[in-house]
Design an enzyme around this catalytic site. Sequence first.
Site, PDB file in Angstrom:
ATOM      1  N   PRO A   1      24.506  13.303  27.218  1.00 62.77           N
ATOM      2  CA  PRO A   1      23.929  14.564  26.708  1.00 62.77           C
ATOM      3  C   PRO A   1      22.442  14.434  26.359  1.00 62.77           C
ATOM      4  O   PRO A   1      21.672  15.363  26.587  1.00 62.77           O
ATOM      5  CB  PRO A   1      24.778  14.848  25.459  1.00 62.77           C
ATOM      6  CG  PRO A   1      26.089  14.172  25.745  1.00 62.77           C
ATOM      7  CD  PRO A   1      25.768  12.968  26.560  1.00 62.77           C
TER       8      PRO A   1
ATOM      9  N   ALA B   1      20.418  11.984  27.599  1.00 67.54           N
ATOM     10  CA  ALA B   1      19.755  11.089  28.557  1.00 67.54           C
ATOM     11  C   ALA B   1      20.094  11.494  29.980  1.00 67.54           C
ATOM     12  O   ALA B   1      21.115  11.084  30.528  1.00 67.54           O
ATOM     13  CB  ALA B   1      20.176   9.643  28.304  1.00 67.54           C
TER      14      ALA B   1
ATOM     15  N   GLY C   1      21.245  41.127  53.365  1.00 68.72           N
ATOM     16  CA  GLY C   1      21.201  42.335  52.539  1.00 68.72           C
ATOM     17  C   GLY C   1      22.319  42.295  51.505  1.00 68.72           C
ATOM     18  O   GLY C   1      22.658  41.230  50.976  1.00 68.72           O
ATOM     19  N   GLY C   2      22.905  43.429  51.247  1.00 70.54           N
ATOM     20  CA  GLY C   2      23.962  43.526  50.230  1.00 70.54           C
ATOM     21  C   GLY C   2      25.148  42.617  50.533  1.00 70.54           C
ATOM     22  O   GLY C   2      25.799  42.096  49.625  1.00 70.54           O
TER      23      GLY C   2
ATOM     24  N   GLU D   1      21.062  13.468  40.870  1.00 75.47           N
ATOM     25  CA  GLU D   1      20.449  12.194  41.298  1.00 75.47           C
ATOM     26  C   GLU D   1      18.920  12.240  41.200  1.00 75.47           C
ATOM     27  O   GLU D   1      18.207  11.702  42.041  1.00 75.47           O
ATOM     28  CB  GLU D   1      20.930  11.780  42.687  1.00 75.47           C
ATOM     29  CG  GLU D   1      22.443  11.596  42.708  1.00 75.47           C
ATOM     30  CD  GLU D   1      22.970  10.754  43.840  1.00 75.47           C
ATOM     31  OE1 GLU D   1      22.229   9.901  44.347  1.00 75.47           O
ATOM     32  OE2 GLU D   1      24.139  10.950  44.196  1.00 75.47           O
TER      33      GLU D   1
ATOM     34  N   SER E   1      13.862  17.577  41.074  1.00 73.00           N
ATOM     35  CA  SER E   1      12.673  17.604  41.944  1.00 73.00           C
ATOM     36  C   SER E   1      11.463  17.020  41.223  1.00 73.00           C
ATOM     37  O   SER E   1      10.630  16.334  41.832  1.00 73.00           O
ATOM     38  CB  SER E   1      12.365  19.049  42.367  1.00 73.00           C
ATOM     39  OG  SER E   1      13.326  19.498  43.286  1.00 73.00           O
TER      40      SER E   1
HETATM   41  C1  FAD Z   1      27.158  19.023  39.447  1.00 76.55           C
HETATM   42  C2  FAD Z   1      26.492  17.825  38.849  1.00 76.55           C
HETATM   43  C3  FAD Z   1      26.955  16.570  39.193  1.00 76.55           C
HETATM   44  C4  FAD Z   1      26.369  15.430  38.605  1.00 76.55           C
HETATM   45  N1  FAD Z   1      26.903  14.190  38.879  1.00 76.55           N
HETATM   46  C5  FAD Z   1      26.467  13.120  38.166  1.00 76.55           C
HETATM   47  C6  FAD Z   1      27.118  11.845  38.291  1.00 76.55           C
HETATM   48  O1  FAD Z   1      28.059  11.682  39.067  1.00 76.55           O
HETATM   49  N2  FAD Z   1      26.685  10.822  37.505  1.00 76.55           N
HETATM   50  C7  FAD Z   1      25.655  10.952  36.634  1.00 76.55           C
HETATM   51  O2  FAD Z   1      25.311   9.988  35.961  1.00 76.55           O
HETATM   52  N3  FAD Z   1      24.997  12.143  36.498  1.00 76.55           N
HETATM   53  C8  FAD Z   1      25.389  13.223  37.238  1.00 76.55           C
HETATM   54  N4  FAD Z   1      24.757  14.443  37.084  1.00 76.55           N
HETATM   55  C9  FAD Z   1      23.651  14.558  36.141  1.00 76.55           C
HETATM   56  C10 FAD Z   1      22.290  14.781  36.792  1.00 76.55           C
HETATM   57  O3  FAD Z   1      21.867  13.609  37.425  1.00 76.55           O
HETATM   58  C11 FAD Z   1      21.349  15.253  35.677  1.00 76.55           C
HETATM   59  O4  FAD Z   1      21.729  16.562  35.329  1.00 76.55           O
HETATM   60  C12 FAD Z   1      19.891  15.216  36.106  1.00 76.55           C
HETATM   61  O5  FAD Z   1      19.450  13.885  36.253  1.00 76.55           O
HETATM   62  C13 FAD Z   1      18.972  15.941  35.117  1.00 76.55           C
HETATM   63  O6  FAD Z   1      19.222  15.544  33.805  1.00 76.55           O
HETATM   64  P1  FAD Z   1      19.421  16.658  32.666  1.00 76.55           P
HETATM   65  O7  FAD Z   1      20.446  17.598  33.164  1.00 76.55           O
HETATM   66  O8  FAD Z   1      19.674  15.968  31.384  1.00 76.55           O
HETATM   67  O9  FAD Z   1      18.045  17.418  32.604  1.00 76.55           O
HETATM   68  P2  FAD Z   1      16.760  16.998  31.696  1.00 76.55           P
HETATM   69  O10 FAD Z   1      16.475  15.557  31.906  1.00 76.55           O
HETATM   70  O11 FAD Z   1      16.971  17.489  30.325  1.00 76.55           O
HETATM   71  O12 FAD Z   1      15.611  17.842  32.377  1.00 76.55           O
HETATM   72  C14 FAD Z   1      15.393  19.221  32.097  1.00 76.55           C
HETATM   73  C15 FAD Z   1      14.175  19.692  32.899  1.00 76.55           C
HETATM   74  O13 FAD Z   1      13.011  18.983  32.452  1.00 76.55           O
HETATM   75  C16 FAD Z   1      12.398  18.359  33.564  1.00 76.55           C
HETATM   76  N5  FAD Z   1      11.781  17.107  33.141  1.00 76.55           N
HETATM   77  C17 FAD Z   1      12.365  16.126  32.396  1.00 76.55           C
HETATM   78  N6  FAD Z   1      11.516  15.129  32.189  1.00 76.55           N
HETATM   79  C18 FAD Z   1      10.357  15.462  32.844  1.00 76.55           C
HETATM   80  C19 FAD Z   1       9.089  14.846  33.016  1.00 76.55           C
HETATM   81  N7  FAD Z   1       8.829  13.634  32.524  1.00 76.55           N
HETATM   82  N8  FAD Z   1       8.144  15.510  33.725  1.00 76.55           N
HETATM   83  C20 FAD Z   1       8.397  16.726  34.258  1.00 76.55           C
HETATM   84  N9  FAD Z   1       9.574  17.363  34.138  1.00 76.55           N
HETATM   85  C21 FAD Z   1      10.540  16.738  33.435  1.00 76.55           C
HETATM   86  C22 FAD Z   1      13.503  18.147  34.568  1.00 76.55           C
HETATM   87  O14 FAD Z   1      13.010  17.943  35.871  1.00 76.55           O
HETATM   88  C23 FAD Z   1      14.298  19.414  34.391  1.00 76.55           C
HETATM   89  O15 FAD Z   1      13.708  20.436  35.130  1.00 76.55           O
HETATM   90  C24 FAD Z   1      25.279  15.580  37.700  1.00 76.55           C
HETATM   91  C25 FAD Z   1      24.808  16.860  37.393  1.00 76.55           C
HETATM   92  C26 FAD Z   1      25.396  17.971  37.942  1.00 76.55           C
HETATM   93  C27 FAD Z   1      24.892  19.333  37.554  1.00 76.55           C
END
Ligand code: FAD
Length: 381
Positions: free
Chosen positions: A128, A130, A339-340, A363, A366
């Site tokens: 949550p 990290a 479209g719709g 993973e 962007s």
């Molecule tokens: C469907 C799904 C499947 C997944 N499967 C896995 C899995 O199997 N194992 C696993 O470990 N994880 C998994 N994930 C987790 C995924 O890798 C993370 O959600 C992702 O790395 C982003 O982390 P966060 O959601 O905490 O976003 P945050 O880290 O909170 O980021 C929030 C926003 O801030 C931006 N941001 C953060 N830091 C910076 C920076 N330094 N500079 C610029 N922008 C920044 C991010 O790009 C993003 O837009 C999954 C997620 C989803 C939704």
Amino acid sequence: MDFTLPEHVEALREEVRRFAHREIRPHVMTWDEGKVFPMEVMRKLGAMGMLGVIIPEAWGGSGMGYLEYAVVVEELSRVDGSVGLSVAAHNSLCTNHIYAQGNDGQRERYVRRLAAGEVMGAWALTEPEAGSDAGALRTVARRQGDHWVLNGSKNFATHGTVGEIAVVMARTREGAGTDGISAFILEKGMKGFRAGKQENKLGMRASDTSELILEDVEVPAANLLGEEGVGFRQAMKTLDGGRISIAALALGMAQGAFEATVKYASFRRTFGTPIFEHQAVQFKLADMAVQIEAARLLVYKAACLKDKGLPYAKAASIAKLHASETACRVADDAVQIHGGYGFIKDYPVEKFYRDVKLCTIGEGTSEVQRMVIARHLHREF
Ligand SMILES: Cc1cc2nc3c(=O)[nH]c(=O)nc-3n(C[C@H](O)[C@H](O)[C@H](O)COP(=O)(O)OP(=O)(O)OC[C@H]3O[C@@H](n4cnc5c(N)ncnc54)[C@H](O)[C@@H]3O)c2cc1C
């Protein structure tokens, strides 16, 4: 430089394409709406060798490379991104982490079953607090005699609920930053280890995404992957390869949305002509084709570099960034051209539009890909 794929790769593409058409396409919306994880299809993919694509035959895999793997994920995702995501996470995160970083005992015990698809694998780095900053993870592992005791929680783990085996990153040394993180192999039967909340998602709804809860889980010392303190570096390496598969996932969905849109534009008529004849629509379709072709070249390039044992991490990030952002644009234009009807679940572009977004997040977002690419540029110049 040869831009044609080897014959055996095209044959593999055909095989997976036929399978996806027969076994997946008829059920896509039922699984999506019901959040049904298609275990039966996973078993069949396992029997075909698609859950151990990149694992050597000696360890129960198919002994293929990342090029073949990318084509497999692309073709599955062309029909259903959820299945593509599951195959990607199972192959290159959980199974490959254990294969590449584990010892022969761990490979014998875990990789064989995973590669055969007898069990699904999860890989848990995110917590949550990290995600992008994965090095801030808080799950702890303390050594007690011949085992480690793990406490904490993971979120967003693909196959957190359906997976039987999980690679879990945990902190084994306080104050050592990312050098204090280690990787462990956990099994669902271990006391105190269970799935938590299963997420109700925007897209990729047939792929299981869950919390993992760890409460005094006793993990045998033999389940530590590699040395203590190298787990974060292992995880980053695992993600470098995984990004090729997320790029292939995005590519496949972009291709699926594009094909559906070309067909639609050919029969939908406005102002007395198929909408394909309107230049504004043609320009959108042309741009989609160009971006998809560029994404395909980047994905195959990253895969080929990895297969040749050359540096590929920057190429993997470039492919992932371009393919995922392309997929989002293509799916957006696909809905617009419908479209719709693009907003209605009877047409496949509605689902592609929801599913593709994951590719710019999972993973490494962007933004994280741009950070990785910039880090490489910094070293190069
Ligand atoms: C469907 C799904 C499947 C997944 N499967 C896995 C899995 O199997 N194992 C696993 O470990 N994880 C998994 N994930 C987790 C995924 O890798 C993370 O959600 C992702 O790395 C982003 O982390 P966060 O959601 O905490 O976003 P945050 O880290 O909170 O980021 C929030 C926003 O801030 C931006 N941001 C953060 N830091 C910076 C920076 N330094 N500079 C610029 N922008 C920044 C991010 O790009 C993003 O837009 C999954 C997620 C989803 C939704």
